[in-house]
Write an enzyme that holds these catalytic residues in place. Structure first.
Site, short mmCIF file in Angstrom:
data_model
loop_
_atom_site.label_atom_id
_atom_site.label_comp_id
_atom_site.label_asym_id
_atom_site.label_seq_id
_atom_site.Cartn_x
_atom_site.Cartn_y
_atom_site.Cartn_z
CD GLU A 77 -3.09 -0.85 -0.12
OE1 GLU A 77 -2.98 0.38 -0.47
OE2 GLU A 77 -3.67 -1.64 -0.39
CB CYS B 139 -14.30 2.72 -14.02
SG CYS B 139 -15.53 4.40 -13.87
CB CYS C 52 -18.40 2.45 -20.91
SG CYS C 52 -17.80 4.16 -20.27
CB CYS D 28 -18.57 -1.16 -16.97
SG CYS D 28 -18.88 -0.95 -15.57
CB CYS E 255 -23.05 3.63 -15.46
SG CYS E 255 -21.95 4.79 -15.37
#
Length: 315
Positions: A44, A200, A207, A210, A216
């Site tokens: 991270e 995205c 798209c 997706c 959406c």
């Protein structure tokens, strides 16, 4: 910013579709499989403002060399900075080193397992604390990074991009969308983040691929343009570029580099050990005040030391 979807799509539908997509399509990343809390914390920190493709080989070498906070806390700062290499923002490496030291001293070498304790570690902010609590310890925490913010903005709000800076309304929305079930909440955090990273995306969203295209709000609104133009961070000619070039010189050197070598290209040609790094620095044609600022900043930030012999990485 509104905090509920204009289309009022049940969150259970979003959870099911996005989580199922993640379980099929997620990248096979090493910190997602039987990874220690320390390994997840390291990932991270490294992934902050740095793409996965650059992080993964460094992370793998890092974990082989320093598999525990105790191993890492014992490492000299110079070796830490050399191992960090060109990941950028090397102060992250020193903060992680300080965090490992605190983990060793305060928690007997075990990464703490609460959001509050994680947040108190050097170099750990709200996102990182929530991410480690979720992904290392399976806790129900609201994880919000750039990718997640962008998915929420499009999917729920109908905007092309989230606000330039994180808002309280965004955090409220993220909390509302988080599944109540603990295991599902962890999966949801990872799934939405991956959707933002792979599908995205900011500039060229895919798209048609997706899993929630039909739900959406941005698609339903006709894909309106952003209300502002994101400003990327410049690199060429900046102090950051000069700092990076100087750090490359110091990482390659086994002894202090006299200031004259940093300023004088002809003198540097005789210093065979780091000729390539010095040549790259000199090719920038840096003006004296900018190099002075870079060197002074590196010393102030603890990334370099100045002695009568010259500049070097901290001991």
């Amino acid at each position: 910013m509104p905090t509920t979807a204009p289309s009022r799509v049940p969150t259970e539908v979003l959870h099911h579709r996005i989580n199922a997509w993640f379980q099929r399509e997620a990248r096979d990343l090493p910190w997602r499989h039987d990874c220690s809390a320390w390994g997840i914390l390291v990932s991270e920190i490294m992934l902050q403002q740095t793409p996965v493709v650059r992080v993964q080989p460094v992370w793998e070498a890092w974990m082989e060399r320093w598999p525990t906070p105790a191993d890492f806390a014992a490492a000299p700062a110079a070796e830490v900075l050399r191992a960090w290499g060109r990941l950028g923002y090397p102060r992250r490496a020193l903060r992680l080193h300080a965090a490992a030291t605190e983990i060793l001293q305060k928690y007997d070498g075990a990464v703490p397992n609460t959001y509050t304790e994680l947040l108190a570690l050097p170099g750990v902010g709200t996102y990182t604390a929530a991410a480690v609590a979720a992904f290392a310890y399976g806790q129900r925490t609201t994880v919000v990074d750039t990718n997640i913010r962008r998915v929420h903005a499009r999917l729920v709000i109908g905007q092309a991009l989230p606000a330039p800076a994180l808002t309280a309304a965004e955090m409220t929305l993220a909390a509302q969308l988080l599944p109540e079930d603990r295991d599902k909440s962890v999966l949801w955090n990872a799934s939405v983040m991956e959707l933002g990273a792979l599908i995205c995306t900011a500039r060229s969203p895919k798209c048609e691929q997706c899993p929630v295209f039909e739900q959406c709000a941005w698609i339903a609104a006709g894909q309106p343009e952003p209300t502002y133009i994101p400003k990327g961070q410049p690199w060429a000619g900046t102090d950051r570029q000069v700092r990076g070039a100087v750090m490359a010189v110091l990482r390659a050197a086994s002894s202090p580099i006299h200031a004259d070598l940093l300023w004088d290209a002809q003198a540097a040609q005789l210093h065979l050990e780091v000729t390539a790094e010095l040549a790259k620095l000199h090719q920038l044609n840096t003006h004296a005040p900018q190099l002075e600022r870079a060197l002074a900043g590196l010393v102030v930030d603890g990334l370099a030391q100045l002695s009568p012999a010259g500049y070097q990485l901290p001991a």
